[in-house]
Design a protein around this motif. Structure first.
Motif, PDB file in Angstrom:
ATOM      1  N   GLU A1272       3.508  -9.817  10.493  1.00  0.00           N
ATOM      2  CA  GLU A1272       4.848 -10.391  10.290  1.00  0.00           C
ATOM      3  C   GLU A1272       5.201 -10.427   8.813  1.00  0.00           C
ATOM      4  OE1 GLU A1272       5.075 -13.416  14.155  1.00  0.00           O
ATOM      5  OE2 GLU A1272       4.508 -14.174  12.170  1.00  0.00           O
ATOM      6  N   GLY A1275       6.447  -7.209   7.494  1.00  0.00           N
ATOM      7  CA  GLY A1275       7.869  -7.061   7.790  1.00  0.00           C
ATOM      8  C   GLY A1275       8.728  -7.911   6.879  1.00  0.00           C
ATOM      9  N   TRP A1304       0.366  -0.323   6.639  1.00  0.00           N
ATOM     10  CA  TRP A1304       0.837  -0.465   8.026  1.00  0.00           C
ATOM     11  C   TRP A1304       0.261   0.655   8.906  1.00  0.00           C
ATOM     12  CZ3 TRP A1304       3.692   2.617  11.311  1.00  0.00           C
ATOM     13  CH2 TRP A1304       4.210   2.004  12.471  1.00  0.00           C
ATOM     14  N   SER A1329       7.343  -4.953  12.355  1.00  0.00           N
ATOM     15  CA  SER A1329       7.341  -4.801  10.897  1.00  0.00           C
ATOM     16  C   SER A1329       7.726  -3.391  10.466  1.00  0.00           C
ATOM     17  CB  SER A1329       5.953  -5.155  10.349  1.00  0.00           C
ATOM     18  OG  SER A1329       4.985  -4.224  10.811  1.00  0.00           O
TER      19      SER A1329
END
Length: 1770
Positions: A1272, A1275, A1304, A1329
């Motif tokens: 999270e 993101g 990521w 994200s």
């Protein structure tokens, strides 16, 4: 009617009536009529005319004659006319004698005439009284006497008596009027010619009117003596009536007897002896009643002329009342009623006292009366009747039970007083207790009278003019002087006024010989000579059975008597009455009279002592005045017996050896009434009480015990279970509390000497109960047991007030000390004033007394607080009270109101708070220095001592907090150091235990609790400082504040305090921000700090060094960084709440104040760097419940908080902390570390890489919740960049963007069976994200990045396990929706990227089908999994529009065809089409609003793709756009798609319609391209075969199926059919089974015909479209011929079997369609050899076509054409 008219009418009647019998009357009447005729109304006034008749005496002759005639009719007319003429003043004076005589004659006639005459007489005397004297008066009065004869009716007698009384009053009125005339007209002379006697054998002359009055008065006395009168003409009047006449005369003409010596002489010589004689001897009730009335009247109104006589009368009355008198009971009542009337007039009592009691040679009439009635009350029988006892009777529970009182307003008063009973021949029965009511009322009226008199006297303007404030003492009045009867129960509703102390020698000197001085002297003597006997009387009534009204009146009278005694300086009287109130309030045990139901132990029947019953001796009975009235005693005997039979012994029983018996706590509302009266007295007389304070406060102490019960230290040592509690309500309790509060408030007005006396009394009482040696916390049972018998509130029980001693109550020993505290608080300004004057070196005695009072309080407080043998409760209360005193004095120092202008208070303010805080610290040091030596105490005792001293320190801290709260803003700089020393006391307060006691005390949970409370209390004070006074703290103490907060956070006794302390870092930070805000981002300041400070040690050195003191900016900046550093230290605390609180506070400060922080380099290096190292050790991660409990127990036992064994925190708790850190770091980095300029670019990039490294470290823990938060946060980080970075200018470093994407992209997704929900949340966060990450990297997006992204999406979307309580057959899961959203983002014109996205979407679309089956098989292999498998229905349906959109946006299909993207797409799309996949309905009715079912939309998509792609791959092969194999594969999939339209297992009509539409669409698309070589002929054959099979309208029968089975060539089938038909007629009568999709069958049959038609005429050029149609036609014609042969064969066979029956409609329609098709083909085809195989069937059909319309013509045409072609062929 007008008078003249009336007279005319009556005279006319009279003349008419007397015409024959009495001519004289007739002639006189006629003559009078003639006179009346002279009246002229028009010119004369009637009144004047009538008055003029007095000059015509002859006019009245007929009336006089008529009355003398004794004729009833004549007399009635005459009397009526005379009455009218008298009213009009028309009588001649000369005829008055004749008229009176004539009226006398008429009295013998009828009753009406007699009454009329009596009506005339008053009017006659009133109008002509001046002319009626001497004999006329006698005649006039004789008329009334005659009409009172025994032969008269009662109405006449009574009227005559009233008239006689009225006339006699008129006669004496004449004398009064004459005196008034002479007074108003001094020069006028009235003739006095009659001699009358007076005193000393003298005579005086009097007027005629006075002489008439005197003679009448003498004759009235003569008639009473039964002698013949000299002046009056009648010789008898009833004695009672005669007395009433005398009373009337005396009542209406009191002044007349005082002013006329001759009349006063008559009173003394005739009336008084007559009255004395009658009252002494006469036993007739009516006579004595009237005599009593006259006696009362004479004493009250004519005392001045009856000095000697009144003494005799009152002495006689006293004698009659005495026990020695044999007078009847009713006569005693009359005597008491006379006294009752006398005592209602205090001025009369004053005169009686001055005339008699105050003179040595006279009788003491007032005192004698009190002694007489006391003898009555003191008799045994009276006490029995009164139910007299030693305790107060309780009030009645309800008004209806008032009759249970012996004395009450309902049962003690007669309806009419004896003295007012004038119509009774005998004494009626009255309430038996009426006599006691009269005695009580006399006593109360006496006390009330003296009270009102003194009150009025003390407030007179004349007295006030003599006042000197310096010599007189002002006192506060109370409600005791209100006129209402309920004043004693409403002490707060009055208005106070100034009352003066009247016993001042200075006042007497000023008054000299004034009347006021005489009144004061009189009052002193009156009270002094009568108070003892009066108090004895009132005390008897006080303990008697009175109702509420009588009881209230009694209390109020005693209260007033006490008050006036006080202001008159009668100390003994005041003290005695105060003691009476005190005893009545607190004494609740006794043996006599009424016994309280609340007793410790009621005697059983065999324990009762008959000797205790209340009896009277025989001598008492002989002496009792009641013995003279057998009726009264008899009536009360039964009630006495009942009362005496319920006798209780209230003496406490001896307690058992192991249990102590308490003094009863019974108390009712009457005890409260006496208490409030006592309090009102104390309020009013407070400054003069001195030694009487002991009585008052002992009483208040006992009341406190009765209401509130035992003090806490006695609860375990006494048996309190059997005690009945007080019977008072909450409202009554509140009234008592308010009264006591008011009493204490009045001490503010005392002089310093009076105040010292009060304090001295309280200290003495407190010392008696606290430090006497009997009452330490180690309770001496023997002493207390013994005290139960010897130390009740009063001892001994004695009726003599002076012999009673009050003992203090040992059940609430702290009471007096608490009152010292409250009084000191109320008088705080007094002590401040003393300090001020002493400061100014003014040596005044009053100020010395103030200091003396304070020294007494202070020294005694320290003494009792230091006594370790006292109980915990007592020491705690003492500490609280002392702190209360200190607080009051400090607050008074800071109070600006009511200050004298002559005192320099400012100088005091600068020192006072420090002085009193030092006093508080001194008190605490004394407590800390006390010895806790275990040799002095055992463990239990030591425990109590330590807890007690803990409590005292806690109390002091509470007091400190309150001081801060109320006056913290007034404290000076020097006071804060003391404040923080006291606040940090809990961290320095340790007891020195020996080894023997230490283990016991450390394990004591109560001591641990006290430690916790101590810390909490100290922290409360710190909270207040930081909340309200942070801005006023010196700058050099700010680090101390932070360190103090750190101390509170680190303590392990109260975690809530640790948590709360963290929040104050925010407040301090806010304060620092306010100071540094103007210097925001100051480059010079940043540079200075960065150069000066590089590590933690240099930071602290800067704060403590002179550099900080000299440069506030450097100091405040360093303190701010130090604050953040301390917060980060706390962020690694083992306690979750503390750790999380510090993390939250740290980031809150960063978020709010980050822009004002001095240097981010400094903060990162000292603060954030340590924050990024926070990570739990393996030692911390224990989730074992037993282990954690063991650690907690160790903490509670006082183990070292730093012991590693105590550091325990679960995985979930650390997860929460990491989440807070991650959230904060995201905000910090995205807000304050994004200024990427050239100077700091590399530094910031390193900071960002450090963050990602920190994320990697957290992910290594492999905690789902932490992973979720990290994803999270990625993101959030990238999202923040999107919001803040201008992407077009590429201000965000590419290195950071790529680092974020790589972080990521390297994440992995695996299957988690154990914690599916959390793991899915983590995947969701990872997928979500991607949205900001994609936007961030959109400009540098490449194929590899998309491929990596889609790989993660593909792994995520195929996650087969659903979360609990969720499904994906209706709507997408959160994860699925997130993946779709991400796929929507990826847009690119790059063909490779487009191919990746399309294939990914296609693979998602087919997840519910073959893919899911594979997943399900694998999951079932894992027996441990029992969860729910995803259906992928919703996402499959949801992704199709996106797939269609992406395909529709493609501009160039060649590359997608070439790389086989479309081949894979087609393959994927055919799966839902074959399964007729539904997708997800839009609404609850399962309707697809705005969309179609999945298979429909999929085939539409294929149609669209086919239309676009066929143009690319279908043209000739030479351009080599795509390989041939690709084209062939494409054609194969397209033909497969078309075939799906023709074949379906679902018979729904809407499906059929949609299939028809799509079939038509595909037919339109592919027909033009069927001639290309890329299309395999075998595929074309499959297409035509599919159309041919679908063209059957009904199911084939077994014969037809056998014909076509095993034969592949359709022409062969047609030939076989024709041959069979020719050889043998084979048919069936089976029912038709119409196909469920007959509509599409008709279309296929039609297409079979149409496609078999030729497409080009001769001479036309053939293009690829025409060539395609020709090619398809060649393929379709054989199948049509076969199809036609089967139709014709069935028609021929069925017609022969059904004979005349009609053919089915479908069969007829099918026949017509086929015949039309054959006809059309024959017309358009020039050469169709294959058609000739049908010739035999055509011929056979001609013979049976009559059953099918249109078939004859068509068959005829077909036959002709075929026949013609056959001939040509031959």
């Amino acid at each position: 009617m007008a008078t003249v008219q009336l007279l005319t009418s009556e005279l006319t009647n009279l003349a008419s009536e007397s015409r024959r019998r009495t001519p004289e009357i007739r002639h006189a009447s006629e003559k009078s009529l003639e006179i009346l005729k002279s009246y002229r109304p028009s010119i004369q006034n009637e009144s004047d005319f009538l008055q003029s008749l007095s000059l015509r005496p002859e006019f009245f002759r007929p009336f006089i004659l008529s009355c003398q005639s004794r004729n009833t009719k004549y007399s009635a007319i005459a009397v009526q006319c005379l009455n009218r003429l008298i009213i009009e003043k028309s009588l001649p004076i000369s005829l008055l004698n004749d008229i009176i005589d004539s009226l006398t004659e008429a009295t013998h006639l009828a009753i009406e005439i007699q009454l009329k005459i009596l009506q005339i007489l008053p009017s006659l005397f009133q109008i002509y009284g001046n002319y009626i004297n001497n004999e006329l008066i006698s005649k006039l009065l004789s008329i009334c006497a005659l009409l009172q004869g025994v032969n008269k009716v009662p109405v006449v007698i009574n009227t005559a008596a009233a008239t006689l009384q009225q006339l006699i009053v008129f006669i004496f009125d004449k004398v009064s009027d004459e005196d008034l005339f002479l007074k108003n007209n001094p020069n006028s002379i009235v003739e006095k010619k009659f001699d009358v006697p007076i005193d000393n054998n003298k005579k005086i002359k009097i007027s005629s009117n006075a002489y008439d009055a005197q003679r009448i008065f003498i004759d009235l006395c003569t008639l009473i003596e039964h002698h013949r009168p000299k002046f009056l003409r009648f010789t008898y009047l009833p004695e009672t009536f005669n007395l009433e006449l005398i009373e009337s005369i005396l009542t209406n003409h009191t002044d007349l007897f005082s002013n006329h010596v001759e009349l006063a002489y008559l009173v003394r010589t005739r009336i008084i002896p007559l009255l004395l004689r009658s009252f002494s001897i006469n036993k007739e009730f009516p006579v004595i009643t009237r005599v009593s009335r006259i006696i009362y009247l004479l004493i009250r109104r004519n005392l001045n002329i009856l000095i000697v006589e009144t003494e005799v009368i009152i002495s006689l009355l006293n004698h009659i009342l005495s026990l020695d008198s044999n007078s009847p009971f009713w006569k005693k009542i009359l005597a008491l009623e006379i006294f009752n009337g006398l005592f209602t007039d205090f001025n009369l009592i004053k005169n009686l006292f001055l005339e008699y009691d105050n003179k040595p040679d006279r009788k003491k009439v007032i005192n004698d009366f009190f002694k007489t009635v006391y003898q009555i009350l003191d008799s045994s029988n009276s006490k029995k009747l009164l139910d007299f006892g030693s305790i107060l009777h309780p009030p009645s529970p309800s008004p209806s039970s008032d009759l249970s009182y012996f004395l009450s307003s309902k049962n003690s008063l007669p309806k009419v007083l004896y003295i007012d009973l004038l119509d009774k021949a005998d004494a009626p029965h009255i309430p038996d207790n009426y006599i006691y009511y009269l005695i009580l009322n006399c006593s109360i009226n006496f006390a009330e009278g003296i009270g009102r008199f003194i009150m009025d006297l003390s407030s007179t303007p004349e007295l006030i003019s003599y006042l000197d404030a310096s010599s007189l003492i002002p006192l506060q009045s109370s409600e005791m002087y209100r006129s209402d009867s309920n004043s004693t129960s409403n002490s707060d509703s009055h208005q106070s006024k100034q009352i003066l102390y009247l016993n001042s020698s200075k006042l007497f000197e000023k008054l000299k010989d004034s009347s006021i001085k005489n009144d004061i002297v009189f009052s002193n003597k009156l009270i002094f000579k009568n108070y003892e006997i009066l108090l004895s009387i009132l005390k008897i009534f006080l303990y008697s059975n009175l109702d509420n009204d009588f009881f209230h009146n009694l209390i109020r009278s005693l209260q007033k008597l006490c008050y006036v005694s006080g202001i008159l300086g009668l100390k003994q009287t005041r003290t005695d009455i105060i003691l009476v109130f005190a005893i009545a309030t607190i004494n609740n045990t006794g043996k006599l009279g009424y016994q309280s139901p609340d007793i410790n132990s009621l005697q059983s029947a065999d324990q009762k002592n008959p000797a205790n019953s209340i009896t009277s001796s025989d001598d008492d009975k002989k002496k009792s005045f009641l013995s003279l009235s057998g009726t009264v005693v008899g009536a009360l005997t039964q009630k006495l017996n009942q009362a005496s039979s319920i006798t209780y012994n209230l003496t406490p029983q001896k307690p058992s050896s192991n249990q102590l018996l308490l003094h009863t706590r019974y108390m009712n509302s009457r005890n409260l009434i006496t208490l409030r009266a006592l309090i009102n007295i104390a309020i009013s007389l407070g400054p003069t009480l001195n030694s009487s304070w002991r009585i008052i406060f002992v009483t208040l102490q006992w009341v406190n015990y009765y209401i509130n019960g035992l003090s806490e230290e006695f609860d375990k040592n006494f048996d309190n279970s059997s005690l009945k509690k007080t019977e008072i309500s909450a409202s009554e309790k509140s009234l008592v509390e308010n009264s006591i509060k008011k009493l204490l408030e009045t001490t503010k007005d005392y002089s310093d000497d009076s105040f010292f006396g009060l304090i001295k009394a309280l200290v003495s009482l407190s010392n008696d109960v606290l430090l006497s040696g009997k009452n330490d916390d180690k309770v001496n049972f023997e002493l207390i047991k013994d005290s139960v018998y010897k130390t009740s509130p009063i001892e001994p029980q004695n009726k003599d007030v002076k012999k009673i001693t009050l003992f203090p109550c040992y059940y609430n020993k702290i009471f007096f000390f608490l009152n010292i505290g409250e009084i000191t608080e109320l008088n705080s300004f007094r002590f401040l004033k003393g300090l001020a004057v002493a400061n100014n070196k003014k040596e005044l005695s009053s100020i010395n007394m103030t200091q003396k009072s304070w020294n007494l309080i202070l020294n005694y407080s320290i003494e009792v607080a230091s006594k370790q043998t006292l109980s915990i409760v007592l020491r705690n209360k003492i500490s609280i009270t002392f702190n209360f005193i200190i607080k009051s004095l400090v607050l008074c120092c800071h109070t600006k109101e009511d200050r004298s202008v002559n005192v320099d208070y400012e100088k005091i303010d600068e020192k006072a708070d420090t002085v009193f805080l030092d006093s508080l610290l001194l008190f605490l040091n004394k407590i800390i220095q006390l010895d806790q030596n275990s040799k002095k105490f055992n463990n239990t005792e030591l425990n109590s001592v330590i807890i007690s001293e803990f409590d005292m320190i806690i109390n002091s801290l509470l007091n400190l907090k309150e001081l801060l709260d109320k006056s913290g803003s007034y404290f000076k700089e020097d006071s804060w150091d003391i404040m923080f020393k006291i606040i940090n006391l809990p961290f320095k307060f340790y007891f020195s235990f020996d080894n023997e006691s230490e283990t016991f005390l450390r394990k004591n949970p109560l001591i641990l609790e006290k430690k916790s409370i101590l810390i909490k209390t100290s922290f409360d004070a710190l909270q207040l400082i930081l909340n309200d006074f942070l801005n006023t703290l010196p700058s050099n103490i700010l680090k101390t504040v932070i360190d103090t907060l750190f101390n509170f956070i680190n303590q392990n006794y109260e975690i809530n305090i640790s948590f709360s302390a963290i929040s104050y870092f925010w407040m301090v930070s806010d304060y620092l921000r306010d100071f540094l805000q103007p210097y925001k981002m100051d480059r010079v300041l940043q540079a200075s700090l960065e150069n000066m400070i590089t590590n933690k040690e240099e930071l602290i050195d800067t704060i403590l060094s002179k550099r900080g003191e000299e440069n506030k900016l450097i100091l405040y900046s360093s303190i701010w960084v130090y604050l953040l550093y301390i917060l980060v230290r706390i962020c690694n605390d083992e306690r979750t709440q503390v750790r999380n609180g510090s993390i939250q506070t740290f980031f809150r400060i960063i978020d709010s104040h980050g822009q004002y922080l001095p240097s981010w380099i400094l903060i990162y290096n000292i603060v954030i760097y340590d924050l990024l190292k926070i990570r739990p050790n393996d030692l911390f991660l224990t989730s074992n419940t037993q282990e954690r409990k063991a650690i907690t127990d160790l903490k509670e036992l006082g183990a070292n908080p730093t012991d590693p064994k105590l550091k325990s925190s679960s995985k979930s708790e650390w997860t929460e902390s990491f989440m807070l850190i991650i959230n904060g770091l995201v905000r910090l980095y995205t807000t304050f570390l994004v200024e990427f300029d050239e100077k700091n670019l590399s530094t910031l990039i390193n900071y960002w890489k450090g963050l990602l490294t920190y994320f990697d470290n957290i992910l290594q823990l492999n905690w789902d919740s932490c992973n979720l938060k990290v994803y999270e946060s990625i993101g959030d980080l990238t999202g923040a960049f999107i919001d803040k970075t201008d992407l077009e200018n590429d201000r965000l470093p590419l290195e950071i963007r790529i680092s974020l994407f790589n972080f990521w992209a390297k994440q992995s997704i695996s299957l988690n069976y154990l914690d599916n929900q959390n793991y899915q949340d983590t995947i969701i966060a990872l997928i979500k994200s991607y949205v900001p990450l994609y936007k961030l990297n959109e400009s540098n997006l490449n194929y590899e990045m998309v491929k990596q992204s889609l790989m993660i999406f593909n792994r995520a979307v195929r996650y087969p396990v659903l979360p609990k309580f969720s499904s994906d057959n209706i709507s997408c899961t959160v994860l699925q929706k997130a993946i779709i959203d991400n796929l929507k983002l990826i847009k690119s014109k790059d063909a490779l990227i487009q191919s990746l996205v399309i294939l990914q979407l296609a693979s998602i679309m087919i997840l519910p089908f073959s893919t899911r089956r594979k997943m399900e098989g694998k999951l079932k292999e894992n027996k441990s999994y029992n969860g729910k498998i995803a259906t992928f229905i919703a996402i499959s349906y949801s992704v199709l529009p996106l797939l269609a959109e992406r395909i529709s946006n493609i501009e160039d299909y060649s590359s997608l065809i070439k790389d086989k993207t479309f081949i894979r797409l087609f393959s994927s799309c055919l799966e839902p089409i074959k399964f007729k996949a539904l997708g997800v309905p839009v609404n609850k009715n399962k309707e697809y609003v705005g969309r179609k079912e999945l298979w429909m939309e999929t085939i539409e998509l294929l149609g669209f793709v086919t239309r676009k792609a066929i143009k690319v791959f279908a043209p000739d092969i030479e351009n080599n756009i795509c390989p041939l194999q690709v084209k062939e594969d494409m054609w194969s999939l397209i033909i497969e798609a078309v075939k799906t339209c023709l074949t379906s297992n679902n018979n729904r009509s809407d499906y059929e319609i949609f299939d028809i539409q799509m079939y038509e669409k595909f037919k339109e698309i592919i027909l033009p391209y069927l001639s290309f070589e890329s299309l395999n002929y075998q595929l074309l054959e499959e297409l035509v075969t599919s159309i041919w099979k679908t063209s059957f309208l009904y199911s084939l029968n077994d014969i037809e199926k056998s014909m076509i089975s095993g034969i592949g060539d359709p022409i062969e089938i047609a030939t076989l059919v024709s041959q069979l038909e020719a050889e043998k007629n084979i048919g069936t009568t089976e029912n038709f089974q119409l196909t469920s999709r007959y509509k599409i069958s008709f279309i296929c049959l039609s297409d079979l015909i149409s496609l078999s038609q030729p497409t080009r005429r001769q001479g036309e050029e053939e293009d690829f479209a025409v060539r395609s149609k020709r090619l398809i036609g060649q393929k379709c014609l054989p199948y049509f011929i076969c199809r036609a042969g089967l139709v014709l064969r069935k028609f021929i066979a069925d017609e022969s079997l059904i004979n005349l029956s009609p053919l089915p409609r479908v069969q007829q329609l099918e026949l017509v369609i086929v015949l039309n098709g054959l006809n059309s083909i024959l017309e358009n085809h020039e050469e169709v050899e294959s058609l000739h195989v049908l010739y035999p069937l055509i011929i056979r059909c001609i013979s049976v076509t009559h059953k099918v319309r249109e078939s004859e013509i068509l068959l005829e045409k077909i036959f002709l054409k075929l026949n013609l072609r056959n001939r040509k062929r031959r």
